[in-house]
Design a protein around this motif. Structure first.
Motif, PDB file in Angstrom:
ATOM      1  N   GLY A 144       0.813  -1.204   0.000  1.00 21.94           N
ATOM      2  CA  GLY A 144       0.000   0.000   0.000  1.00 21.94           C
ATOM      3  C   GLY A 144       0.847   1.255   0.000  1.00 21.94           C
ATOM      4  N   GLY A 145       0.197   2.395  -0.094  1.00 18.32           N
ATOM      5  CA  GLY A 145       0.880   3.667  -0.217  1.00 18.32           C
ATOM      6  C   GLY A 145       1.750   4.048   0.966  1.00 18.32           C
ATOM      7  N   GLU A 146       1.587   3.375   2.100  1.00 14.22           N
ATOM      8  CA  GLU A 146       2.428   3.666   3.262  1.00 14.22           C
ATOM      9  C   GLU A 146       3.854   3.147   3.096  1.00 14.22           C
ATOM     10  OE1 GLU A 146      -1.674   2.439   4.995  1.00 14.22           O
ATOM     11  OE2 GLU A 146      -0.444   2.084   3.205  1.00 14.22           O
ATOM     12  N   GLY A 147       4.053   2.266   2.113  1.00 10.63           N
ATOM     13  CA  GLY A 147       5.339   1.609   1.951  1.00 10.63           C
ATOM     14  C   GLY A 147       6.459   2.539   1.549  1.00 10.63           C
ATOM     15  N   GLY A 148       7.686   2.070   1.714  1.00 10.26           N
ATOM     16  CA  GLY A 148       8.860   2.876   1.399  1.00 10.26           C
ATOM     17  C   GLY A 148       9.301   2.737  -0.033  1.00 10.26           C
ATOM     18  N   GLY A 149      10.178   3.646  -0.458  1.00 13.98           N
ATOM     19  CA  GLY A 149      10.667   3.618  -1.828  1.00 13.98           C
ATOM     20  C   GLY A 149       9.553   3.913  -2.798  1.00 13.98           C
ATOM     21  N   HIS A 150       9.602   3.314  -3.987  1.00 12.84           N
ATOM     22  CA  HIS A 150       8.533   3.522  -4.964  1.00 12.84           C
ATOM     23  C   HIS A 150       7.225   2.996  -4.402  1.00 12.84           C
ATOM     24  CE1 HIS A 150      11.971   3.632  -7.947  1.00 12.84           C
ATOM     25  NE2 HIS A 150      11.337   4.754  -8.156  1.00 12.84           N
ATOM     26  N   THR A 151       6.208   3.794  -4.451  1.00 11.76           N
ATOM     27  CA  THR A 151       4.948   3.420  -3.822  1.00 11.76           C
ATOM     28  C   THR A 151       3.775   4.027  -4.571  1.00 11.76           C
ATOM     29  OG1 THR A 151       3.854   3.250  -1.664  1.00 11.76           O
ATOM     30  CG2 THR A 151       4.829   5.380  -2.223  1.00 11.76           C
ATOM     31  N   GLY A 152       2.584   3.519  -4.291  1.00 10.10           N
ATOM     32  CA  GLY A 152       1.383   4.020  -4.929  1.00 10.10           C
ATOM     33  C   GLY A 152       0.648   4.981  -4.016  1.00 10.10           C
ATOM     34  N   SER A 153      -0.589   5.263  -4.380  1.00  7.57           N
ATOM     35  CA  SER A 153      -1.369   6.243  -3.621  1.00  7.57           C
ATOM     36  C   SER A 153      -2.480   5.617  -2.789  1.00  7.57           C
ATOM     37  CB  SER A 153      -1.987   7.263  -4.588  1.00  7.57           C
ATOM     38  OG  SER A 153      -2.824   6.601  -5.534  1.00  7.57           O
ATOM     39  N   VAL A 154      -2.737   4.329  -2.973  1.00  8.15           N
ATOM     40  CA  VAL A 154      -3.846   3.678  -2.273  1.00  8.15           C
ATOM     41  C   VAL A 154      -3.347   3.065  -0.964  1.00  8.15           C
ATOM     42  CG1 VAL A 154      -5.658   1.938  -2.430  1.00  8.15           C
ATOM     43  CG2 VAL A 154      -4.913   3.152  -4.493  1.00  8.15           C
ATOM     44  N   GLN A 235       8.073   8.340  -4.696  1.00  2.40           N
ATOM     45  CA  GLN A 235       8.907   7.577  -3.770  1.00  2.40           C
ATOM     46  C   GLN A 235       8.790   8.194  -2.388  1.00  2.40           C
ATOM     47  OE1 GLN A 235      12.835   6.032  -4.965  1.00  2.40           O
ATOM     48  NE2 GLN A 235      12.749   7.500  -6.618  1.00  2.40           N
ATOM     49  N   ARG A 236       8.832   7.327  -1.368  1.00  2.00           N
ATOM     50  CA  ARG A 236       8.736   7.820   0.004  1.00  2.00           C
ATOM     51  C   ARG A 236      10.122   7.806   0.630  1.00  2.00           C
ATOM     52  NH1 ARG A 236       4.328   8.885   2.367  1.00  2.00           N
ATOM     53  NH2 ARG A 236       3.053   7.522   1.059  1.00  2.00           N
ATOM     54  N   MET A 237      10.533   8.959   1.163  1.00  2.00           N
ATOM     55  CA  MET A 237      11.888   9.136   1.659  1.00  2.00           C
ATOM     56  C   MET A 237      11.904   9.883   2.993  1.00  2.00           C
ATOM     57  SD  MET A 237      14.184   8.045  -0.623  1.00  2.00           S
ATOM     58  CE  MET A 237      13.924   7.226  -2.214  1.00  2.00           C
TER      59      MET A 237
END
Length: 356
Positions: A144-154, A235-237
């Motif tokens: 899900g979107g909470e994940g790190g690195g490349h991630t989606g919006s859901v 990406q989440r950083m």
């Protein structure tokens, strides 16, 4: 251990608990795979950033450190991918699974299956889960979107049930998990286990330098950002001075980072410019990704390497899930797994007691 934790993931992967240690580039090295696998989880070696020679040596290191089954992560567009596939199959007696994002075609998946190796791709959308199942994979890991690195919006809480309602293979929950409460919740949704990256990054067996681990521990949930400026894909950083500068940069700055990272990867891997271009074009054709984004995505691990290998937090980037904002300590893998199992069993028992 509770029967509820003895899922099909445990049965098919040969691990003791339904927890996967994900294949983070530069982080999922032999020390972490050995630590997580010996603790009862299922560890993945991050070979997507390795040359075939490096993958061979590190596969051997893992085998020397544990007799438990483990997995290997790669992507089919990296230089030397065919040789890495051969290595995986040569080690099929202990390599129980492969993971990938943009990954193999049906023919390659069939080759793994013929060798008795399970294919477990990570997906971030329902349509991607459907496509992977059509190609013949054995399970899917839903991030899900909470994940790190490349991630989606859901968010995971929305995406997970969507995928569970759509595919007929076992589903693993990823994105936002760090403790036993999360494992119990994932099982309640119908998942067969959880996959964790950031939580395993912050363990004693993780090879990440202490200075970088300290920066992760200091990051609050407000200090974790979603950016498209690194390679054009969300990406989440961990927020840092470098990330703030990158956020303010324009298109020329993005190209400059792509070229710089390409030169670094060329030096690191020995790949030719033609090899790197082929890798980028492969990502473009597979995922309808513009060439500039593909070039940057193919070389982005070099920026991550600066932080998680060299300890250069001023000039590197630190991928993380949102859950990193509530992690405050660095246990051993065994301490982490034992705690998660105890918490999950406590929550499951409490639910049963409430239901009675």
């Amino acid at each position: 251990m509770s029967n509820a934790l003895n899922t099909i993931l445990v049965e098919r992967l040969g691990c003791r608990v339904p927890i996967i240690q994900t294949a983070m580039g530069w982080v999922a090295e032999p020390s972490l795979v050995i630590g997580s696998s010996n603790a009862g989880a299922f560890g993945f070696l991050g070979a997507a950033v390795m040359t075939p020679d490096e993958a061979r040596e590190k596969l051997l290191q893992v085998r020397r450190g544990t007799d438990r089954p483990f997995g290997v992560n790669f992507h089919s567009f990296q230089p030397g991918a065919d040789k890495i596939v051969d290595l995986i199959i040569e080690n099929k007696d202990q390599v129980r699974a492969v993971s990938f994002g943009r990954g193999p075609n049906a023919k390659m998946i069939g080759r793994f299956r013929d060798a008795g190796i399970l294919c477990i791709p990570t997906v971030g959308a329902v349509k991607h889960a459907q496509k992977m199942v059509e190609l013949g994979v054995d399970m899917v890991s839903v991030q899900g979107g909470e994940g790190g690195g490349h991630t989606g919006s859901v968010p995971t809480t929305v995406l997970l049930p969507q995928v569970l309602d759509t595919v007929d293979v076992p589903v693993i929950a990823s994105g936002g998990f760090a403790d036993g409460r999360g494992l119990a919740a994932a099982l309640a949704y119908g998942a067969v286990g959880i996959a964790m990256g950031t939580r395993f990054l912050l363990t004693q067996e993780s090879p990440v330098p202490e200075v970088t681990k300290g920066e992760y521990l200091r990051a609050s949930t407000d200090g974790i950002v979603l950016t498209t400026k690194l390679d054009g894909i969300p990406q989440r950083m961990v927020r840092s001075k470098l990330m703030d500068r990158i956020e303010k940069s324009g298109k020329l700055g993005m190209w400059a980072r792509a070229i710089e990272a390409s030169m670094a990867m060329k030096k690191q891997t020995g790949a030719s410019w033609i090899d790197l271009l082929k890798s980028a074009r492969g990502m473009t054709s597979h995922g309808a990704m513009p060439l500039k984004q593909a070039m940057m995505a193919a070389t982005m691990p070099m920026l991550i390497q600066k932080a998680v290998v060299d300890g250069d937090i001023e000039n590197g980037v630190m991928a993380t899930g949102v859950v990193g904002g509530r992690i405050t300590e660095i246990p051993t893998c065994q301490e982490l797994i034992d705690r998660i199992v105890a918490e999950a069993e406590q929550r499951l028992q409490a639910l049963c007691a409430t239901g009675a």
